[in-house]
Structure formats: structure tokens, C-alpha cells
Write an enzyme that holds these catalytic residues in place. Structure first.
Site, short mmCIF file in Angstrom:
data_model
loop_
_atom_site.label_atom_id
_atom_site.label_comp_id
_atom_site.label_asym_id
_atom_site.label_seq_id
_atom_site.Cartn_x
_atom_site.Cartn_y
_atom_site.Cartn_z
N HIS A 64 -10.11 13.04 -0.58
CA HIS A 64 -9.48 11.66 -0.33
C HIS A 64 -9.21 11.05 -1.59
O HIS A 64 -10.00 10.07 -1.94
CB HIS A 64 -9.89 10.97 0.83
CG HIS A 64 -9.21 9.87 1.21
ND1 HIS A 64 -9.01 9.61 2.58
CD2 HIS A 64 -7.90 9.09 0.73
CE1 HIS A 64 -8.21 8.56 2.71
NE2 HIS A 64 -7.38 8.32 1.55
N HIS A 66 -6.20 9.22 -4.41
CA HIS A 66 -4.78 8.85 -4.58
C HIS A 66 -4.50 8.88 -6.09
O HIS A 66 -5.15 8.21 -6.89
CB HIS A 66 -4.69 7.38 -4.33
CG HIS A 66 -4.77 7.16 -2.80
ND1 HIS A 66 -3.80 7.25 -1.94
CD2 HIS A 66 -6.05 7.07 -2.06
CE1 HIS A 66 -3.98 7.21 -0.58
NE2 HIS A 66 -5.57 6.80 -0.73
N LEU A 67 -3.72 10.11 -6.47
CA LEU A 67 -3.42 10.42 -7.87
C LEU A 67 -2.42 9.62 -8.48
O LEU A 67 -1.89 9.49 -9.59
CB LEU A 67 -3.33 11.66 -8.20
CG LEU A 67 -4.55 12.62 -7.90
CD1 LEU A 67 -4.33 14.10 -8.22
CD2 LEU A 67 -5.53 12.23 -8.86
N ASP A 156 -1.76 9.04 5.13
CA ASP A 156 -2.99 8.00 4.74
C ASP A 156 -2.24 6.78 4.24
O ASP A 156 -1.53 6.96 3.34
CB ASP A 156 -3.93 8.64 3.73
CG ASP A 156 -4.75 7.77 3.51
OD1 ASP A 156 -5.60 7.28 4.28
OD2 ASP A 156 -5.06 7.46 2.11
N HIS A 236 -11.94 8.08 6.21
CA HIS A 236 -12.59 6.77 5.90
C HIS A 236 -12.88 6.04 7.07
O HIS A 236 -12.66 4.94 7.58
CB HIS A 236 -12.06 5.82 5.17
CG HIS A 236 -10.30 5.63 5.04
ND1 HIS A 236 -9.79 5.59 6.66
CD2 HIS A 236 -9.36 5.65 4.41
CE1 HIS A 236 -8.51 5.56 6.29
NE2 HIS A 236 -7.99 5.48 4.99
N ASP A 309 -11.96 7.99 -1.24
CA ASP A 309 -10.75 7.18 -1.13
C ASP A 309 -10.28 6.36 -2.40
O ASP A 309 -9.91 5.36 -2.56
CB ASP A 309 -10.70 6.16 -0.33
CG ASP A 309 -9.30 5.40 0.29
OD1 ASP A 309 -8.22 6.02 -0.15
OD2 ASP A 309 -9.24 4.56 1.11
O1 LIG Z 1 -5.48 3.88 2.94
C1 LIG Z 1 -5.67 3.14 2.18
C2 LIG Z 1 -4.61 3.52 1.23
C3 LIG Z 1 -5.14 3.26 -0.13
C4 LIG Z 1 -4.23 3.12 -1.43
O2 LIG Z 1 -4.35 2.33 -2.15
O3 LIG Z 1 -3.19 3.94 -1.40
N1 LIG Z 1 -5.96 2.18 -0.19
C5 LIG Z 1 -6.75 1.65 0.61
O4 LIG Z 1 -7.46 0.86 0.60
N2 LIG Z 1 -6.71 2.46 1.84
#
Ligand SMILES: O=C1C[C@@H](C(=O)O)NC(=O)N1
Length: 434
Positions: A64, A66-67, A156, A236, A309
Site C-alpha cells: 500500500h 502512494h507514488l 483506495d 488499513h 499507506d
Molecule cells: O486512504 C487514504 C488515502 C491516502 C492518500 O493520501 O492518498 N491518505 C490517507 O490517509 N488515506
């Protein structure tokens, strides 16, 4: 170039293969060639890594991450995210599709994969969107996403509120053999909330997000899972009620897997303190009772993986009133240290900790790696379990610094990361070969 490498006398912890003891590990042609109790002699020209006192582990796999590329390259790019990954001991990451453009097409999947090839640091597995544009209205082209290289589908960042759509996603994804990864949040219950609903939200005068916002959706999706005989991965997990439902579903043989973040294992909602937006994320930090339930769930196998995450955001996204602060924190470079807090506190044994970071995630998504048997990819993380250090967000390889852990003392540090037999991180430096 992948050389011949001999890791000498490290404590090899390979939960999948039942190994926990001092071994020599020989790597050749990008693969594990031999794991031996007895010392091996180094072949001519081999690089020798003195791993005495260190742990030699299957490379960590993060389900999990985020790039942010394409679209928010000021926060992170595939390259900077991969640097952060290998600095944190991760040899593979699953890239979330909530980029701008959303990864809901083969074109975006291919773009992410080509950036990953150019970065040439760790394995990057894209996840595609469940619904077009993450709008929750219409399914994306699941088949196209998967044939282009996606290993899961997920919206997500957002739930799929439409139950009929979710049911169809489970039916489709199952045909393609990939999990549906879900962000469980009933928007009618979380609406307007900024943190967990409890005494702290009351004290701060902030609208709360009740645990039921998550638990109710977990319940719904487990019902749909049973009916479709699909494959569900719950992202999560943050509260006790979800843990209870997942535990029971697993007992009944449903194909459900789940992950928890290091921050939900370490912090509770009191970390919001004085409106600290670095403690703001979705799902929110929960009550201490929930943290306790999550800690039990990683030990008893209810939770399959620790996933970060990793959610990079800029300074201006966080230096605002709490309600306006954007959700999420970076996690790749703090995951091991935080997990080690539980190990040193006697709450998690080393072998299970390693499993949650390697074989657990590999198995949940059917990914290569996660173990060190001969023939396995030589994705290896070397950890010094007793090195003490302090988290310094200014030194992150990530392009973003949004962490509540800046200044936190840690014991246990990643000292080397190897991907396919190539050294990509050592002595605090990412080793690029582009
Ligand atoms: O589900 C998520 C998405 C993520 C984000 O910043 O993309 N940030 C979070 O805290 N939860």
C-alpha cells in the site's frame, strides 16, 4: 549487474521456510543459490557481506504505497518513492491508483511501469482502480488493467459505496485471479468527521468519525465476499470491530486478507494532541482499545501484512486548520523502526514481524519473493536490530516529510537492501543505476 554475493553469518529469518538461525546465504544471477548452516567459502570475485550480528531477511513488500505519479510529482514520483522504499528495506511496492490521472486504464498502468523500469530500484506493482475515475459509478476496464500489469484493483482513498457495483467488482476480479482491495469507510457515517469519534474529538471540538464507518463496510463486504466466493483484501484496518469480523470470516474459510499500518499499531487518537495534522489520516487513529486489538490481530494471524499507506503530501496540505488538513502520512522510511518497537517491547516476535513484512504480503497478493529458498529472487533486506537512531524527516528520500514520527528514537535499522541480487541501498545511500 547482479554479482555473486555471500552474506556471511547473519541471522536468517525466513518464516515461509521455517528458518531462523545463523546461516550463510549465497546469491548468484539475481537469485538465492544456497542457504547453509555451515560457513560457505566465497566463490572467486564474490562480494562478501559480513552479516555477523545482523538479520538477513526476505526483502520487505509493501502492499500500500502512494507514488503520486502521474499528476502530483511535487509530492512524490515513482523514482523518489522507490528511493524511499529501498531506504526503508522494501524491495517491492504496490502503487495505488489514486493518482491524477487515475490509474483506471492500461495506459496509466504502463506509464507507472515504465517509470519504475527507468528508476530501476525496486519492483513496482501497480494497482488499478475499481471504478472509472474512482467515482464509484461505473467499473473500470478490469481485464485491461490486469493484462497491463495490475496486481489488484482498488479505489483506495475512497470506498465503493454502491454495494451492487462492489459485488460485481468481486465477481470480475475473481475471474482474473486478483484481489479487490477495499478502503472501508461508509461516507454517510464519516461525513464531516476529522478524527476518531471519542473523548479526544470531544475535547478538541472536532467532528468525529465513528468506528462503525469502517466496521459496517467490512461487514457488508464480507457478506458480498461470501456470496461471490471472491477474493477480498481489506486495507488499513483500524478498529476492533473490523478485526473481530475478519477473524470470524477467516475461521469460516472466506478468502479475505487484511493489512494494518505501523501508525495504527503504534499511535492512538490522543496523538492528535493539539490539532496536529501529522496525526490526520483515513482511517483515523483510533482508541487505545482498537490499537490493542490490532496488536493481537497481527500476532494471531487475523492480519496478514504490515503495509505503510505511504501517503506523501506537501507542507501546505498540512499547515492548515485541522479540519482542512489532508489525510495521510509517509511511511516507507519508518516502517521497520516502528515495527521493531513492538518486537523490543515483547509484543511481536521477530519471526512474525518479518513474516508480516515479507511472506504475508507476498502471499496475500500472490507476488514473487517474500522468502529466501534457493531459486527465490535475491530480494534481501539486512537489518541491524540493535542500532539506535532518531527519525529525521529532513533526511527522508521521499519527496515529502509529513510524519508524526520526526524526532522519535528507534532501535533497529535497515542497513542494506538488495533487489534481484543488486545492492540498491547501503551505508545510508541509495545506489542508483539508471
Ligand atoms: O486512504 C487514504 C488515502 C491516502 C492518500 O493520501 O492518498 N491518505 C490517507 O490517509 N488515506
Amino acid at each position: 549487474m547482479s554479482a555473486t554475493v555471500l552474506f556471511r553469518r547473519g541471522r536468517v529469518i525466513d518464516p515461509r521456510n521455517g528458518v531462523d538461525g545463523v546461516r550463510d546465504v549465497l546469491v548468484q544471477d539475481g537469485k538465492v543459490a544456497q542457504v547453509s548452516d555451515a560457513p560457505l567459502s566465497a566463490p572467486a570475485g564474490a562480494e562478501v557481506v559480513d552479516a555477523d550480528g545482523k538479520w538477513v531477511l526476505p526483502g520487505f513488500i509493501d502492499l500500500h504505497v502512494h507514488l503520486r505519479e502521474p499528476g502530483e510529482e511535487g509530492k512524490e514520483t515513482v523514482l523518489t518513492g522507490c528511493r524511499a522504499a529501498v531506504a526503508g528495506g522494501f524491495t517491492a511496492v504496490v502503487a495505488m491508483p489514486n493518482t491524477k490521472v487515475v490509474n483506471d486504464s492500461g495506459l496509466v498502468t504502463e506509464l507507472v511501469l515504465s517509470r519504475a523500469r527507468a528508476a530501476n530500484l525496486c519492483h513496482v506493482y501497480p494497482a488499478g482502480a475499481i471504478t472509472k475515475g474512482l467515482k464509484g459509478e461505473e467499473l473500470a476496464e478490469t481485464g485491461e488493467l490486469i493484462s497491463s500489469g495490475c496486481v489488484a484493483i482498488t479505489d483506495d482513498g475512497r470506498p465503493v459505496m454502491n454495494a451492487a457495483l462492489m459485488r460485481r467488482a468481486l465477481q470480475y476480479a475473481t475471474q482474473f485471479g486478483v484481489p479487490v482491495m477495499v478502503h472501508e469507510e461508509d461516507l454517510t457515517l464519516s461525513a464531516g468527521g476529522a478524527m476518531h469519534e471519542g473523548p479526544t474529538s470531544t475535547r478538541l471540538g472536532l467532528r468525529g468519525i465513528p468506528a462503525s464507518a469502517e466496521v459496517a463496510m467490512v461487514a457488508r463486504d464480507l457478506v458480498l465476499l461470501e456470496e461471490t466466493k471472491g477474493r477480498l483484501h481489506i486495507a488499513h484496518v483500524s478498529c476492533e470491530g473490523s478485526v473481530r469480523l475478519i477473524r470470524e470470516a477467516k475461521r469460516r474459510g472466506l478468502f479475505v486478507t487484511a493489512e494494518v499500518t505501523p501508525h495504527h499499531l503504534i499511535l492512538d487518537d490522543r496523538a492528535v494532541g493539539d490539532y496536529d495534522t501529522h496525526a490526520k489520516m483515513a482511517p483515523p487513529l483510533r482508541a487505545d482499545r482498537d490499537v490493542e486489538a490490532l496488536r493481537e490481530a497481527i500476532v494471531d494471524g487475523t492480519i496478514d501484512a504490515i503495509a505503510t499507506d505511504h501517503a506523501p503530501h506537501g507542507v501546505l496540505d498540512k499547515q492548515v486548520e485541522f479540519e482542512k488538513g489532508i489525510n495521510g502520512i509517509v511511511g516507507l522510511e519508518t516502517a521497520l523502526g516502528l515495527t521493531m518497537e513492538l518486537v523490543h517491547a515483547g509484543r511481536l516476535d521477530a519471526k512474525r514481524a518479518v513474516e508480516l513484512l515479507s511472506h504475508g504480503p507476498a502471499k496475500a497478493f500472490g507476488l514473487p519473493g517474500g522468502h529466501l529458498a534457493p531459486g527465490a529472487p535475491a530480494d534481501i533486506t539486512v537489518v541491524d536490530p540493535s542500532e539506535e537512531w532518531t527519525v529525521d524527516a529532513h533526511r527522508f528520500y521521499s519527496r515529502s516529510r509529513n510524519t508524526p514520527f520526526h524526532g522519535r528514537k528507534q532501535k533497529g535499522r535497515v542497513v542494506q537492501t538488495w533487489v534481484s541480487g543488486r545492492k540498491v541501498y547501503a551505508d545510508g545511500q541509495v545506489k542508483e543505476s539508471r
